[in-house]
Design a protein around this motif. Structure first.
Motif, PDB file in Angstrom:
ATOM      1  N   ARG A 150       0.871  -1.188   0.000  1.00 54.92           N
ATOM      2  CA  ARG A 150       0.000   0.000   0.000  1.00 54.92           C
ATOM      3  C   ARG A 150       0.903   1.231   0.000  1.00 54.92           C
ATOM      4  N   TRP A 151       1.308   1.603  -1.191  1.00 58.38           N
ATOM      5  CA  TRP A 151       2.375   2.600  -1.361  1.00 58.38           C
ATOM      6  C   TRP A 151       1.823   4.016  -1.343  1.00 58.38           C
ATOM      7  N   GLU A 152       2.278   4.791  -0.378  1.00 55.73           N
ATOM      8  CA  GLU A 152       2.013   6.225  -0.380  1.00 55.73           C
ATOM      9  C   GLU A 152       2.912   6.856  -1.442  1.00 55.73           C
ATOM     10  N   THR A 153       2.288   7.406  -2.462  1.00 54.23           N
ATOM     11  CA  THR A 153       3.020   7.765  -3.677  1.00 54.23           C
ATOM     12  C   THR A 153       4.041   8.880  -3.470  1.00 54.23           C
ATOM     13  N   PHE A 154       3.962   9.595  -2.361  1.00 54.39           N
ATOM     14  CA  PHE A 154       4.973  10.614  -2.035  1.00 54.39           C
ATOM     15  C   PHE A 154       6.182   9.991  -1.334  1.00 54.39           C
ATOM     16  N   CYS A 155       6.103   8.707  -1.010  1.00 49.87           N
ATOM     17  CA  CYS A 155       7.186   8.049  -0.267  1.00 49.87           C
ATOM     18  C   CYS A 155       8.166   7.419  -1.246  1.00 49.87           C
ATOM     19  N   PHE A 156       9.071   8.208  -1.762  1.00 45.67           N
ATOM     20  CA  PHE A 156      10.057   7.704  -2.721  1.00 45.67           C
ATOM     21  C   PHE A 156      11.006   6.702  -2.075  1.00 45.67           C
ATOM     22  N   GLU A 157      11.172   6.798  -0.754  1.00 48.78           N
ATOM     23  CA  GLU A 157      12.082   5.887  -0.051  1.00 48.78           C
ATOM     24  C   GLU A 157      11.611   4.433  -0.111  1.00 48.78           C
ATOM     25  N   ALA A 158      10.338   4.208  -0.413  1.00 48.82           N
ATOM     26  CA  ALA A 158       9.794   2.843  -0.423  1.00 48.82           C
ATOM     27  C   ALA A 158      10.109   2.087  -1.700  1.00 48.82           C
ATOM     28  N   ARG A 159      10.580   2.766  -2.735  1.00 46.21           N
ATOM     29  CA  ARG A 159      10.706   2.099  -4.030  1.00 46.21           C
ATOM     30  C   ARG A 159      11.660   0.910  -4.015  1.00 46.21           C
ATOM     31  N   PRO A 160      12.822   0.968  -3.355  1.00 49.89           N
ATOM     32  CA  PRO A 160      13.676  -0.233  -3.316  1.00 49.89           C
ATOM     33  C   PRO A 160      12.998  -1.429  -2.645  1.00 49.89           C
ATOM     34  N   LEU A 161      12.252  -1.180  -1.575  1.00 50.12           N
ATOM     35  CA  LEU A 161      11.551  -2.268  -0.899  1.00 50.12           C
ATOM     36  C   LEU A 161      10.474  -2.855  -1.804  1.00 50.12           C
ATOM     37  N   ILE A 162       9.750  -2.014  -2.521  1.00 49.61           N
ATOM     38  CA  ILE A 162       8.712  -2.502  -3.431  1.00 49.61           C
ATOM     39  C   ILE A 162       9.332  -3.385  -4.505  1.00 49.61           C
ATOM     40  N   GLU A 163      10.441  -2.949  -5.067  1.00 50.28           N
ATOM     41  CA  GLU A 163      11.075  -3.747  -6.122  1.00 50.28           C
ATOM     42  C   GLU A 163      11.556  -5.087  -5.569  1.00 50.28           C
ATOM     43  N   ARG A 164      12.064  -5.088  -4.335  1.00 50.66           N
ATOM     44  CA  ARG A 164      12.483  -6.365  -3.731  1.00 50.66           C
ATOM     45  C   ARG A 164      11.279  -7.276  -3.507  1.00 50.66           C
ATOM     46  N   ALA A 165      10.196  -6.706  -3.002  1.00 44.98           N
ATOM     47  CA  ALA A 165       9.006  -7.511  -2.733  1.00 44.98           C
ATOM     48  C   ALA A 165       8.392  -8.062  -4.015  1.00 44.98           C
ATOM     49  N   LEU A 166       8.437  -7.290  -5.090  1.00 47.56           N
ATOM     50  CA  LEU A 166       7.874  -7.753  -6.355  1.00 47.56           C
ATOM     51  C   LEU A 166       8.599  -8.990  -6.886  1.00 47.56           C
ATOM     52  N   GLY A 167       9.848  -9.154  -6.510  1.00 41.81           N
ATOM     53  CA  GLY A 167      10.623 -10.305  -6.957  1.00 41.81           C
ATOM     54  C   GLY A 167      10.506 -11.518  -6.056  1.00 41.81           C
ATOM     55  N   ALA A 168       9.678 -11.448  -5.007  1.00 44.75           N
ATOM     56  CA  ALA A 168       9.545 -12.562  -4.072  1.00 44.75           C
ATOM     57  C   ALA A 168       8.745 -13.699  -4.699  1.00 44.75           C
ATOM     58  N   ALA A 169       8.789 -14.860  -4.053  1.00 42.99           N
ATOM     59  CA  ALA A 169       8.107 -16.049  -4.584  1.00 42.99           C
ATOM     60  C   ALA A 169       6.602 -15.826  -4.676  1.00 42.99           C
TER      61      ALA A 169
ATOM     62  N   ASP B 132       5.287   0.453 -14.118  1.00 40.41           N
ATOM     63  CA  ASP B 132       6.064  -0.357 -15.062  1.00 40.41           C
ATOM     64  C   ASP B 132       6.695  -1.556 -14.365  1.00 40.41           C
ATOM     65  N   ARG B 133       7.241  -1.339 -13.170  1.00 41.34           N
ATOM     66  CA  ARG B 133       7.868  -2.446 -12.432  1.00 41.34           C
ATOM     67  C   ARG B 133       6.838  -3.515 -12.083  1.00 41.34           C
ATOM     68  N   ALA B 134       5.680  -3.077 -11.610  1.00 44.34           N
ATOM     69  CA  ALA B 134       4.649  -4.040 -11.215  1.00 44.34           C
ATOM     70  C   ALA B 134       4.150  -4.833 -12.421  1.00 44.34           C
ATOM     71  N   ARG B 135       3.957  -4.169 -13.552  1.00 45.74           N
ATOM     72  CA  ARG B 135       3.533  -4.885 -14.759  1.00 45.74           C
ATOM     73  C   ARG B 135       4.562  -5.922 -15.163  1.00 45.74           C
ATOM     74  N   GLY B 136       5.840  -5.576 -15.026  1.00 45.77           N
ATOM     75  CA  GLY B 136       6.895  -6.507 -15.391  1.00 45.77           C
ATOM     76  C   GLY B 136       6.886  -7.783 -14.568  1.00 45.77           C
ATOM     77  N   HIS B 137       6.355  -7.704 -13.353  1.00 45.59           N
ATOM     78  CA  HIS B 137       6.287  -8.879 -12.469  1.00 45.59           C
ATOM     79  C   HIS B 137       4.896  -9.514 -12.465  1.00 45.59           C
ATOM     80  N   GLY B 138       3.982  -8.985 -13.264  1.00 44.34           N
ATOM     81  CA  GLY B 138       2.635  -9.532 -13.295  1.00 44.34           C
ATOM     82  C   GLY B 138       1.855  -9.299 -12.020  1.00 44.34           C
ATOM     83  N   ALA B 139       2.178  -8.227 -11.302  1.00 44.57           N
ATOM     84  CA  ALA B 139       1.501  -7.942 -10.037  1.00 44.57           C
ATOM     85  C   ALA B 139       0.186  -7.223 -10.278  1.00 44.57           C
TER      86      ALA B 139
END
Length: 404
Positions: free
Chosen positions: A134-153, A237-244
């Motif tokens: 649940r990403w607060e779009t002003f929180c740029f600091e969350a982007r690395p965590l989101i990308e890591r989570a998108l790659g999880a099993a 774009d990142r989420a689409r790439g992972h089919g999220a």
């Protein structure tokens, strides 16, 4: 060994019927078939239904921090949350994990801890505990965590939230019809006059800050606004790439829904007025409302009545939101009000959230589907009570033995 449930009223995709249901190797393998040596469960007088799929629930936050600033050990809190899920017939849950620029409960650091702890606890959990980022779009600091989570099993979902713009909205303007959050002429509050505003005091307490410090931080974050649109595009774009699967939260304008749909969010989560819900339906989007909205008889913030939206075909999914028992309670309430046949109402909490989330293997009782099931004690006119919950054929909650 194989198990067969006999004598129950079974909620099937297109009807409710008294049929037997056979389960073997974690799957549903037969409807109204011979026992053929299977262990037999006498379910007469009970209701057998697909286990619930919760697309958005943040009640886990009360286990993490039951009082402002009072945190409990994360493993203890998540295990207790998991027990509540299974006991309420929920076999798949997307925890709405807010990733915000606020410190404290909804911080990125706390999000990282939850992500890591769920991975450690996974073998011990009863329900399938997934994440809605649940990403607060002003929180740029969350982007690395989101990308890591998108790659999880277990692929998470990504929800676009903009509570920053909601917080900055000029007083006297209703949240339900506020302008598109990225509109150039968005009407904003004068923060210098808000030191005693109750809504900011509550947010500050959740963050562990004094109100003045919270307002200063909010003002700093608001300066990021010109970069927010580009950040949304990148994360889409990142989420689409992972089919999220992607959702947008609290849409108040057709322009808002169109914007997020353009970035891949085909789920409108809690649209704040009927006009947006109608536009989402016309575009073929999934529409989510909160189950507590039904059980309480309406929205606590003045949004549309979820029960009315169900009746009008403008609600596909009911989420637990902030109270896990509300999903079963909402179906019971809608059934009592004769809003739709039971098999259609049940899709709001099982098949539809599963399909919207890209989970084609669960959500209905049919051969080949994963054996995520809930056996209910449901007397006429009373609240349903889960007696058994199965996830992939494995018993994860039992209020009675049934010989299992």
């Amino acid at each position: 060994m194989a198990t067969i449930f006999e004598g129950a009223e079974v909620i099937l995709p297109d009807t409710v019927a008294r049929v037997s249901v056979r389960v073997e190797d974690g799957r549903i393998t037969g409807i109204d078939c011979a026992a053929d040596g299977a262990r037999r469960i006498d379910a007469r007088g009970l209701v057998l239904a697909p286990a619930l799929v919760d697309i958005h629930g943040d009640a886990f936050e009360r286990q993490l921090m039951p009082r402002p600033g009072v945190f409990f050990p994360l493993d203890l809190a998540l295990l207790e949350t998991d027990r509540q899920l299974a006991a309420n017939g929920i076999a798949t849950a997307y925890h709405a994990l807010t990733l915000s620029w606020e410190p404290g409960l909804r911080s990125v650091a706390q999000g990282e801890r939850v992500l890591d702890q769920l991975a450690v606890l996974a073998p011990r959990l009863a329900a399938e505990n997934r994440l809605q980022l649940r990403w607060e779009t002003f929180c740029f600091e969350a982007r690395p965590l989101i990308e890591r989570a998108l790659g999880a099993a277990q692929t998470p979902s990504l929800a676009f939230n903009d509570h920053t713009s909601m917080a900055m909205l000029a007083p006297g303007l209703p949240l339900q019809t506020r302008p598109f959050d990225l509109a150039p002429d968005y009407p904003v509050v004068n923060l210098a006059q808000m030191a005693t505003a109750s809504k900011f005091a509550k947010r500050a307490a959740r963050s562990g800050l004094e109100t003045g410090d919270y307002l200063r931080l909010l003002a700093e974050v608001w300066e990021r606004r010109p970069q927010v649109g580009a950040a949304i595009a990148r994360m889409g774009d990142r989420a689409r790439g992972h089919g999220a699967p992607m959702l947008s939260h609290d849409d108040s304008q057709i322009e808002t829904r169109d914007f997020y749909r353009g970035h891949g969010a085909r789920i409108s989560e809690f649209p704040m007025n009927e006009t947006v819900a109608l536009a989402a339906r016309e575009a073929g989007d999934w529409i989510v409302f909160g189950a507590p909205n039904v059980t309480r008889g309406g929205s606590h913030i003045g949004s549309p009545s979820a029960a009315e939206m169900v009746s009008r075909g403008l609600c596909d999914i009911l989420a637990s939101d902030y109270y896990y028992p509300a999903m079963l309670g909402a179906v019971a309430q809608l059934r009592a009000e004769d809003r739709a046949p039971l098999h259609a109402l049940w899709q709001l909490v099982s098949r539809n959230p599963a399909r919207a989330s890209g989970l084609a293997d669960r959500g209905e009782i049919a051969p080949g589907q994963r054996a995520d099931l809930v056996l209910l004690d449901w007397p006429e006119g009373a609240a349903p009570a889960p007696l058994l919950t199965l996830r992939g054929g494995a018993l994860v909650h039992a209020a009675r033995g049934f010989g299992l």
